[in-house]
Design a protein around this motif. Structure first.
Motif, PDB file in Angstrom:
ATOM      1  N   CYS A 113      67.404  90.834  39.093  1.00  0.00           N
ATOM      2  CA  CYS A 113      66.188  91.637  38.949  1.00  0.00           C
ATOM      3  C   CYS A 113      66.339  92.571  37.743  1.00  0.00           C
ATOM      4  N   THR A 190      64.850  86.051  49.761  1.00  0.00           N
ATOM      5  CA  THR A 190      64.776  84.636  49.391  1.00  0.00           C
ATOM      6  C   THR A 190      65.714  83.753  50.208  1.00  0.00           C
ATOM      7  N   ARG A 217      51.908  87.228  42.705  1.00  0.00           N
ATOM      8  CA  ARG A 217      53.062  86.415  42.297  1.00  0.00           C
ATOM      9  C   ARG A 217      53.532  86.773  40.877  1.00  0.00           C
ATOM     10  N   LYS A 218      52.615  86.849  39.938  1.00  0.00           N
ATOM     11  CA  LYS A 218      52.978  87.059  38.541  1.00  0.00           C
ATOM     12  C   LYS A 218      53.742  88.364  38.343  1.00  0.00           C
ATOM     13  N   GLU A 221      57.287  88.213  40.147  1.00  0.00           N
ATOM     14  CA  GLU A 221      58.247  87.297  39.520  1.00  0.00           C
ATOM     15  C   GLU A 221      58.653  87.749  38.119  1.00  0.00           C
ATOM     16  N   ALA A 222      57.847  88.606  37.485  1.00  0.00           N
ATOM     17  CA  ALA A 222      58.255  89.187  36.206  1.00  0.00           C
ATOM     18  C   ALA A 222      59.460  90.110  36.405  1.00  0.00           C
ATOM     19  N   GLY A 225      62.132  87.207  39.231  1.00  0.00           N
ATOM     20  CA  GLY A 225      62.471  85.863  38.784  1.00  0.00           C
ATOM     21  C   GLY A 225      61.505  84.802  39.283  1.00  0.00           C
ATOM     22  N   LYS A 226      61.411  83.722  38.539  1.00  0.00           N
ATOM     23  CA  LYS A 226      60.485  82.633  38.848  1.00  0.00           C
ATOM     24  C   LYS A 226      60.799  81.997  40.208  1.00  0.00           C
ATOM     25  N   GLY A 227      59.747  81.772  40.980  1.00  0.00           N
ATOM     26  CA  GLY A 227      59.882  81.114  42.278  1.00  0.00           C
ATOM     27  C   GLY A 227      60.247  82.040  43.421  1.00  0.00           C
ATOM     28  N   THR A 228      60.411  83.340  43.151  1.00  0.00           N
ATOM     29  CA  THR A 228      60.861  84.254  44.202  1.00  0.00           C
ATOM     30  C   THR A 228      59.738  84.705  45.133  1.00  0.00           C
TER      31      THR A 228
END
Length: 468
Positions: A113, A190, A217-218, A221-222, A225-228
């Protein structure tokens, strides 16, 4: 007439807002928000006075009956504003025993993060660095036990990601359960499994805090992390399905603070029993990540407005930034500092003892339980001795020592200030903001807005008076 002599303390600070007066007594410490009539009365009896003079002054200003005077004198004595000559008249602190223990089961983490306060110490899941065993963690808790306070003690399980070592984390939580009133396990959510949820729910005083930094989401995840985002939402749902006490936690920055209402709406839809928001910490990567905490006054205003306009969200209050500040401001006692290294201690996964997570830097290593007993570290560590002699707010620096709200602010987060300034004595980097925020909260607590209704039982007797 009764000529018994009292001393009425003079407020160190007075501020008026819309006909209401905040009076702060810095050395008792205490505060009240009163109307103009009561403010005039209190100022008229300052210094040495007698019951006879108090009664005459009260009646001349308020036109109240004689029967009201005894109640007024009793209230002022209870508040330590009126006291016998020679009486120190202070709300003394509780005994200095440990009230909060923080443990890192591992420094391994599956995420990175951007604002992680512990980023410099994190390991990858594949790192083979030897960390404390379950047996060593249990031995640590056994050694800490004699130093714990009698009540209101809590254990926080941080990291690293505790669910990378679920067996160790569960064993630690279960063993600690009889020793602590509350246990809070923080996770990025996660890696939550049904098996973990089913086991943690059997520990009655354990709650799981899940980091979710946005309802979108955007934005989340910024940071994480992507997909979290989807994995974290899935983890929250599993916890709730298994009846785990679950807390959603949002780290607020200037970029996401405007999402608070949508965040609480999501929490309500998911069915979590508690949601919280806290400002970004200026520690570790939080200093260099490019994100900034929102101004504290703005965050308090946003939170207060959220709960004032949306009563349905109030049941989720209790551990958020607004509620925590309200609790701090309601307590009137001599608080020397936040308690790091005295009422709070942290154990890193490698066995090193630190004062707290925001002092998790090499120069604040107090010792290692693989080399020395906890008692030896706690009593004899030069690092802890230096903190205990340096951090009391009355001798920290001239600005703090003379501040009227020093026993509520207690110098701010000393770990944050050290990491920002590399000085143990500098005033908080948030000094002016914290002062205004506390004064603002005093006024807010004095109003019957309904926002703090769910916290009143915990607060106890209100210090706010419309009239004396």
């Amino acid at each position: 007439m009764n000529s018994h002599v009292y001393v009425c303390k003079k407020p160190a600070y007075t501020e008026e807002r819309n006909g209401r007066y905040l009076l702060i007594w810095d050395d008792i410490p205490n505060w009240m928000v009163v109307d103009e009539e009561a403010c005039t009365f209190i100022k008229a009896i300052q210094g040495e006075t007698t019951v006879e003079k108090i009664a005459k002054t009260f009646q001349s200003i308020t036109k109240a009956p004689d029967t009201a005077v005894d109640a007024v004198i009793h209230m002022l004595k209870e508040a330590k504003i009126l006291h016998e000559p020679g009486d120190p008249a202070q709300f003394l602190p509780e005994r200095d025993k440990i009230m909060s223990v923080i443990v890192y089961p591992t420094n391994k983490c599956n995420l990175r993060c951007v604002m992680c306060y512990n980023k410099d110490n994190l390991l990858t899941p594949s790192d083979e660095k030897e960390e404390l065993t379950i047996k060593e963690f249990k031995n640590f808790l056994d050694q800490v036990k004699p130093f714990l306070a009698e009540k209101k003690i809590n254990l926080q399980i941080l990291g690293g990601e505790p669910l990378l070592v679920p067996e160790k984390t569960l064993a630690l939580t279960e063993y600690a359960s009889p020793l602590f009133e509350r246990i809070s396990l923080s996770t990025n959510g996660t890696l939550i499994t049904r098996e973990f949820a089913q086991k943690i729910t059997t520990i009655e005083n354990a709650a799981v805090q899940v980091s979710l930094d946005s309802p979108h989401r955007k934005t989340h995840e910024a940071i994480r992390g992507k997909g979290t985002f989807d994995r974290t939402i899935r983890g929250i749902k599993i916890l709730l399905e298994e009846n785990v006490a679950t807390v959603m936690n949002m780290v607020c920055t200037k970029k996401n603070v405007h999402e608070l209402t949508q965040y609480y709406e999501l929490a309500l839809q998911l069915g979590v029993p508690r949601a919280r928001f806290i400002p970004l910490q200026l520690a570790g990567a939080g200093i260099t990540c490019g994100l900034e905490p929102p101004p504290y006054l703005q965050l308090i205003h946003e939170g207060f407005t959220l709960f004032e306009k949306n009563p349905q969200y109030r049941k989720l209050m209790g551990s958020d930034f607004l509620s925590t500040l309200a609790r701090i401001c309601h307590i009137c006692a001599i608080q020397k500092w936040c308690g790091t290294g005295l009422r709070l201690v942290m154990l890193n996964a490698d066995g090193t003892v630190y004062p707290c997570p925001n002092h998790h830097v090499p120069e604040f290593k107090a010792g290692n339980i693989r080399e020395n007993s906890f008692k030896d570290i706690w009593v004899n560590s030069p690092v802890l001795k230096k903190i205990r002699s340096t951090y009391p707010v009355t001798s920290l620096n001239k600005k703090c020592a003379s501040c009227p709200i020093r026993y509520w602010c207690v110098g701010g987060c000393r770990g944050e200030t050290y990491q920002m300034t590399h000085s143990m004595r500098e005033p908080s980097v948030m000094c002016d903001e914290i002062k205004q925020m506390i004064i603002d909260m005093f006024f807010r607590l004095s109003e019957d807005s309904g926002v703090f209704t769910n916290l009143k039982k915990e607060f106890g007797k209100s210090l706010s008076l419309d009239k004396i």
